[in-house]
Motif scaffolding. Structure first.
Motif, mmCIF file in Angstrom:
data_model
loop_
_atom_site.group_PDB
_atom_site.id
_atom_site.type_symbol
_atom_site.label_atom_id
_atom_site.label_comp_id
_atom_site.label_asym_id
_atom_site.label_seq_id
_atom_site.Cartn_x
_atom_site.Cartn_y
_atom_site.Cartn_z
ATOM 1 N N MET A 1 0.575 -1.030 -0.147
ATOM 2 C CA MET A 1 -0.021 -0.048 -0.040
ATOM 3 C C MET A 1 0.714 1.144 -0.028
ATOM 4 O O MET A 1 1.880 1.247 0.517
ATOM 5 N N HIS A 2 0.279 2.202 -0.646
ATOM 6 C CA HIS A 2 1.133 3.579 -0.597
ATOM 7 C C HIS A 2 1.315 4.096 0.791
ATOM 8 O O HIS A 2 0.270 3.953 1.747
ATOM 9 N N PRO A 3 2.349 4.775 1.180
ATOM 10 C CA PRO A 3 2.499 5.282 2.705
ATOM 11 C C PRO A 3 1.511 6.591 2.748
ATOM 12 O O PRO A 3 1.277 6.705 3.826
ATOM 13 N N ILE A 4 1.089 7.187 1.868
ATOM 14 C CA ILE A 4 0.186 8.440 2.026
ATOM 15 C C ILE A 4 -1.198 8.144 1.466
ATOM 16 O O ILE A 4 -2.142 8.460 2.243
ATOM 17 N N TYR A 10 -0.030 -1.820 -4.563
ATOM 18 C CA TYR A 10 0.835 -2.241 -5.474
ATOM 19 C C TYR A 10 0.797 -3.993 -5.313
ATOM 20 O O TYR A 10 0.686 -4.106 -3.953
ATOM 21 N N ALA A 11 0.895 -4.440 -6.203
ATOM 22 C CA ALA A 11 0.698 -6.060 -6.242
ATOM 23 C C ALA A 11 1.788 -6.597 -7.233
ATOM 24 O O ALA A 11 2.147 -6.195 -8.256
ATOM 25 N N TYR A 19 -0.520 -1.699 -10.299
ATOM 26 C CA TYR A 19 -0.941 -0.775 -9.039
ATOM 27 C C TYR A 19 -2.423 -0.260 -9.636
ATOM 28 O O TYR A 19 -2.413 -0.271 -10.563
ATOM 29 N N THR A 20 -2.970 0.202 -8.667
ATOM 30 C CA THR A 20 -4.332 0.737 -8.592
ATOM 31 C C THR A 20 -4.072 1.877 -7.661
ATOM 32 O O THR A 20 -3.503 2.031 -6.791
ATOM 33 N N THR A 21 -4.985 3.047 -8.329
ATOM 34 C CA THR A 21 -4.978 4.254 -7.352
ATOM 35 C C THR A 21 -6.381 4.330 -6.994
ATOM 36 O O THR A 21 -6.688 5.508 -6.341
ATOM 37 N N ASP A 22 -7.379 3.395 -7.190
ATOM 38 C CA ASP A 22 -9.101 3.647 -6.774
ATOM 39 C C ASP A 22 -9.193 2.477 -5.821
ATOM 40 O O ASP A 22 -10.470 2.223 -5.864
#
Length: 65
Positions: A1-4, A10-11, A19-22
């Motif tokens: 997972m993104h730190p922020i 991320y997989a 990666y996904t942003t949603d």
């Protein structure tokens, strides 16, 4: 997972990093110059905001996230 951003994930797969942003509704390749290879190990550093990836036979990569 993104730190922020908790919706950015991320997989590691047997083909590449995705990666996904949603939150997982839509995935895309996170190539950033990395070869399409099986991912053996992947880590996210919250402190440095870096993604560390080890591939099968093609080396290790560090990318800023």
């Amino acid at each position: 997972m993104h730190p922020i951003n908790p919706l950015t994930i991320y997989a590691a797969t047997k083909h590449a990093v995705y990666y996904t942003t949603d939150g997982g509704d839509w995935w895309r390749p996170f190539d950033q110059g990395m070869p399409l290879r099986a991912i053996c190990e992947m880590r996210v550093s919250n402190a440095s905001r870096m993604l560390y990836v080890a591939t099968a036979g093609r080396g290790a990569f560090v990318r800023d996230i």
